[in-house]
Design an enzyme around this catalytic site. Sequence first.
Site, PDB file in Angstrom:
ATOM      1  CG  HIS A 103      -1.718  -1.216   1.445  1.00  0.00           C
ATOM      2  ND1 HIS A 103      -1.255  -2.238   2.250  1.00  0.00           N
ATOM      3  CD2 HIS A 103      -2.914  -1.620   0.969  1.00  0.00           C
ATOM      4  CE1 HIS A 103      -2.153  -3.229   2.274  1.00  0.00           C
ATOM      5  NE2 HIS A 103      -3.166  -2.885   1.502  1.00  0.00           N
ATOM      6  CG  ASP A 205      32.057 -34.896  11.095  1.00  0.00           C
ATOM      7  OD1 ASP A 205      33.109 -35.473  10.750  1.00  0.00           O
ATOM      8  OD2 ASP A 205      30.945 -35.448  11.044  1.00  0.00           O
ATOM      9  CG  HIS A 208      32.555 -35.562   6.940  1.00  0.00           C
ATOM     10  ND1 HIS A 208      33.047 -34.538   7.710  1.00  0.00           N
ATOM     11  CD2 HIS A 208      32.350 -35.014   5.708  1.00  0.00           C
ATOM     12  CE1 HIS A 208      33.116 -33.439   6.999  1.00  0.00           C
ATOM     13  NE2 HIS A 208      32.705 -33.684   5.775  1.00  0.00           N
ATOM     14  CG  HIS A 213      34.338 -34.912   1.433  1.00  0.00           C
ATOM     15  ND1 HIS A 213      33.152 -34.554   0.842  1.00  0.00           N
ATOM     16  CD2 HIS A 213      34.352 -34.288   2.640  1.00  0.00           C
ATOM     17  CE1 HIS A 213      32.473 -33.754   1.646  1.00  0.00           C
ATOM     18  NE2 HIS A 213      33.178 -33.585   2.745  1.00  0.00           N
ATOM     19  CG  ASP A 353      29.896 -31.946   3.365  1.00  0.00           C
ATOM     20  OD1 ASP A 353      30.401 -32.994   3.806  1.00  0.00           O
ATOM     21  OD2 ASP A 353      30.557 -30.943   3.040  1.00  0.00           O
TER      22      ASP A 353
HETATM   23  S1  FES Z   1       1.768  -0.575   3.179  1.00  0.00           S
HETATM   24 FE1  FES Z   1       0.263  -2.082   3.607  1.00  0.00          FE
HETATM   25  S2  FES Z   1       1.467  -3.816   4.115  1.00  0.00           S
HETATM   26 FE2  FES Z   1       2.927  -2.294   3.765  1.00  0.00          FE
HETATM   27 FE   LIG Z   2      32.433 -32.301   4.219  1.00  0.00          FE
END
Ligand code: FES
Ligand SMILES: [Fe+2]
Length: 439
Positions: A103, A205, A208, A213, A353
Amino acid sequence: MLDIDRLVRSDEGLIHPSIYSDPEIYQLELERVFARSWLFLAHDSQLPRPGSFVQAYMAEDPVLVVRQRDGSVKAFLNQCRHRGMRICRVDEGTAKAFTCTYHGWAYNIAGELVNVPMEERAYHGEIDKSKWGPRQVPRIHQYKGFYFGTWDEDVPPFEEYLGDMAWYFDAMADRFDEGLTLVPGPTKWVIDCNWKFAAEQFSSDMYHVPVSHSSAFVALIADPEIRQAVDVTPPGRQFSGNGHGSGFGLRTSLESARIGGNWDAYMRSSQEEVYQRLGEQRALHDGHNTVFPNFSWLSINNTMRVWHPRGAGQIEVWAWSYLPKGAPEKAKQEARLDTVRTFSPAGIFETDDGENWTEIQQVLRGHVARQSYFNAQMGLGHERWDAEGLPGRTAGDMYQEMAARGMYQRWADLMSGLSWEEIAAKDADRMKNEEVPSA
Ligand code: FES
Ligand SMILES: [Fe+2]
């Protein structure tokens, strides 16, 4: 009622699986862990001039981080006070003001409501604009170019919160006289896993790496002879303190630590300066790190990231490459591409990962799979204090889960609703009672 002490028995190295999957626990985490901790907001290099801004998240809460005219940085909730629309919808830029696209309420760069469309006709001139700015992040701290913020009025000052982790953080953040810059173009992606898997792995860790890897090393180093010669399990140490963690190999030279291309050569060209600035031991610190709860970096690839939680079973990763501020454009682009190849959604390490974490999360959909404790007992009882000139509590090996236990203990203390004074007293008590074996 949640029995946190039952869920995390860190002294015994026992972690209950429900902490990764329970939506009720997750909601409590947002309130008691994330809204009470210092969280990474932005780096100095992202906010070059007044009006420069970036979007950030403090857990699930979107915030705008904005450079002010006096050079300071403010952050406020990216939520319009009229009906809650996101005030600003672009990731970053420079603005004189932010106008809500719903708005049209408009806010200045300090987050004050400055314009309301049809103020006379629709509000009869009766709205007090000074009361309707978005919620401000009350505490922001800049540490060596890194801005952290917290909603909590009682959390200790950032340096105190960091504690001995500062020594390790500085090995990255304070490495060069000129400071760091984040290479523009962060990578952002979603992984279907709980945030603690990622935070814990970067904290604790190394275990692993040789297994998960192994295929990445094959892809990266084609020659089997050279590959054989690369030691992926060098001697190392692990640090744990205040919920933070770091693991690192004990390197003998910067050359032995790095696998990058030309950008890496640029890093090495500053080696002398770094040695002088940090001392040899810290200059060679080159590991995986997490500042509790969700800010991590991996020095070896110059990648840093935030694990933004998105429900109990999802994270949004925001990852940047970083380099010395004066690095040439070519080095920056190479560093970014190197990160894309290794630690990004399609990176040869990162995919390993992420695959692990999403698999675990899927298994946790099972009822029975959520009943038995996970084992976080590696190296229990083999912690050290002030070992070999390293500050804080360190373990004699980087193949350890001390930092994971420390992270979960801090998590449990916060989840239990302890005050920061109570947490500090509990930590001091724990240290007193601990055996202090000589290194
Ligand atoms: S102006 Fe209405 S939600 Fe931001
Ligand atoms: Fe890793």
